[in-house]
Design a protein around this motif. Structure first.
Motif, PDB file in Angstrom:
ATOM      1  N   GLY A  30       0.792  -1.214   0.000  1.00 54.52           N
ATOM      2  CA  GLY A  30       0.000   0.000   0.000  1.00 54.52           C
ATOM      3  C   GLY A  30       0.824   1.264   0.000  1.00 54.52           C
ATOM      4  N   THR A  31       0.204   2.322  -0.507  1.00 58.23           N
ATOM      5  CA  THR A  31       0.709   3.686  -0.341  1.00 58.23           C
ATOM      6  C   THR A  31      -0.229   4.352   0.654  1.00 58.23           C
ATOM      7  N   ALA A  32      -0.163   5.660   0.777  1.00 60.71           N
ATOM      8  CA  ALA A  32      -1.051   6.362   1.704  1.00 60.71           C
ATOM      9  C   ALA A  32      -2.514   6.235   1.301  1.00 60.71           C
ATOM     10  N   GLU A  33      -2.785   6.090  -0.012  1.00 62.18           N
ATOM     11  CA  GLU A  33      -4.176   6.114  -0.467  1.00 62.18           C
ATOM     12  C   GLU A  33      -4.503   5.074  -1.533  1.00 62.18           C
ATOM     13  N   ALA A  34      -3.660   4.062  -1.715  1.00 62.41           N
ATOM     14  CA  ALA A  34      -3.926   3.057  -2.749  1.00 62.41           C
ATOM     15  C   ALA A  34      -3.283   1.726  -2.362  1.00 62.41           C
ATOM     16  N   PRO A  50      -5.992   7.430  -7.701  1.00 62.42           N
ATOM     17  CA  PRO A  50      -5.100   7.337  -8.866  1.00 62.42           C
ATOM     18  C   PRO A  50      -3.772   8.078  -8.698  1.00 62.42           C
ATOM     19  N   SER A  51      -3.799   9.245  -8.061  1.00 62.19           N
ATOM     20  CA  SER A  51      -2.567  10.024  -7.912  1.00 62.19           C
ATOM     21  C   SER A  51      -1.603   9.422  -6.892  1.00 62.19           C
ATOM     22  N   HIS A  52      -2.039   8.387  -6.189  1.00 64.91           N
ATOM     23  CA  HIS A  52      -1.190   7.709  -5.208  1.00 64.91           C
ATOM     24  C   HIS A  52      -0.893   6.272  -5.631  1.00 64.91           C
ATOM     25  N   ALA A  74       3.107   7.936  -1.970  1.00 67.33           N
ATOM     26  CA  ALA A  74       2.277   8.188  -3.139  1.00 67.33           C
ATOM     27  C   ALA A  74       2.747   7.480  -4.407  1.00 67.33           C
ATOM     28  N   ALA A  75       3.586   6.450  -4.292  1.00 73.67           N
ATOM     29  CA  ALA A  75       4.064   5.765  -5.484  1.00 73.67           C
ATOM     30  C   ALA A  75       4.431   4.308  -5.156  1.00 73.67           C
TER      31      ALA A  75
END
Length: 84
Positions: A30-34, A50-52, A74-75
């Motif tokens: 995981g990232t912060a939001e994905a 999507p941006s994460h 975020a990546a």
């Protein structure tokens, strides 16, 4: 295995858009939001903001034979079986 998600849908808590693809999952990162899931066929399914990293459509053709995925805020980065 299969995947169950919960929590804020803006942060990957709702995987309903990709639930049909989330079968035979080996690993989730995981990232912060994905989130990104590696399947047993070494392909990758992503969901969330999507941006994460929740949208991997631009690199999906490269996400084959994936051994490992790591996420930052975020990546994502993937290690492929060929070592690249």
């Amino acid at each position: 295995g299969s995947v169950v998600t919960w929590g804020n849908p803006n942060y990957g808590g709702d995987s309903s858009q990709v639930q049909h693809q989330l079968k035979n999952v080996q690993q989730i990162s995981g990232t912060a939001e994905a989130f990104a899931a590696i399947l047993t066929d070494r392909s990758v399914v992503t969901w969330g903001e999507p941006s994460h990293g929740g949208d991997s459509s631009l690199v999906q053709h490269q996400l084959k034979n994936v051994e490992q995925i790591s996420g930052t805020g975020a990546a994502f980065a993937a290690i492929l079986a060929d070592g690249s």
